[in-house]
Design a protein around this motif. Structure first.
Motif, PDB file in Angstrom:
ATOM      1  N   UNK A 131      17.100  -1.982 -39.885  1.00  0.00           N
ATOM      2  CA  UNK A 131      17.436  -2.280 -38.487  1.00  0.00           C
ATOM      3  C   UNK A 131      16.755  -1.337 -37.504  1.00  0.00           C
ATOM      4  N   UNK A 132      16.322  -0.184 -37.969  1.00  0.00           N
ATOM      5  CA  UNK A 132      15.634   0.761 -37.088  1.00  0.00           C
ATOM      6  C   UNK A 132      14.114   0.663 -37.170  1.00  0.00           C
ATOM      7  N   UNK A 133      13.599  -0.255 -37.953  1.00  0.00           N
ATOM      8  CA  UNK A 133      12.157  -0.385 -38.103  1.00  0.00           C
ATOM      9  C   UNK A 133      11.546  -0.802 -36.760  1.00  0.00           C
ATOM     10  N   UNK A 134      10.647   0.007 -36.201  1.00  0.00           N
ATOM     11  CA  UNK A 134      10.100  -0.289 -34.874  1.00  0.00           C
ATOM     12  C   UNK A 134       9.178  -1.514 -34.840  1.00  0.00           C
ATOM     13  N   UNK A 135       8.806  -2.047 -36.005  1.00  0.00           N
ATOM     14  CA  UNK A 135       7.896  -3.186 -36.053  1.00  0.00           C
ATOM     15  C   UNK A 135       8.619  -4.529 -36.112  1.00  0.00           C
ATOM     16  N   UNK A 136       9.917  -4.533 -36.302  1.00  0.00           N
ATOM     17  CA  UNK A 136      10.675  -5.790 -36.375  1.00  0.00           C
ATOM     18  C   UNK A 136      10.815  -6.388 -34.984  1.00  0.00           C
TER      19      UNK A 136
END
Length: 148
Positions: A131-136
């Motif tokens: 959920x913290x992945x900046x690419x999602x």
């Protein structure tokens, strides 16, 4: 000759054997075809998505009717605009693939529908918390369907 790639896993993904189905159809046939396919296989992608398919932009199909064609024999090559390719995966094995082929034939407008099946590996996530992945998409511009 390289060894055949078999199913495998990484930290985040598993690669599973599926049948990749490709078919060509006039754009106006797509909804009818996909509804027939979905009655047989939900075309699931993991546990959170179904009805997964890809449709190309319309192109031009070329063909020439010969003896026995419903349109009758012609000498000139026809060009039909507005034809798309559909791609989707099924993991139900050969019996399910056969059901899909028959269903497509029954609802397709062509005398000779173009249907191709390739066995391949397809990715499935392991559902890790990213959920913290900046690419999602949810951490960037938002959901495309909301115009964000």
């Amino acid at each position: 000759m390289p060894a055949k790639i078999t199913e495998f896993e990484t930290k985040s993904m598993s690669m599973r054997r599926v049948h990749l189905m490709e078919l060509q159809a006039p754009a106006e046939d797509v909804e009818r075809i996909m509804a027939a396919v979905a009655r047989i296989d939900p075309l699931a992608m993991g546990t959170t998505y179904d009805n997964n398919a890809f449709q190309t932009a319309p192109g031009v199909e070329r063909y020439r009717p010969r003896d026995g064609a419903a349109a009758g024999k012609e000498e000139a090559v026809r060009e039909r605009p507005g034809v798309v390719a559909l791609f989707f995966e099924t993991s139900g094995g050969q019996d399910v693939a056969a059901e899909i082929v028959e269903a497509v034939y029954q609802v397709h407008s062509y005398q000779e529908p173009v249907i191709r099946i390739t066995e391949c590996l397809s990715s499935r996530t392991k559902g890790l918390d990213d959920s913290d992945n900046p690419h999602r998409w949810w951490n960037t511009t938002g959901d495309w369907k909301n115009g964000a």
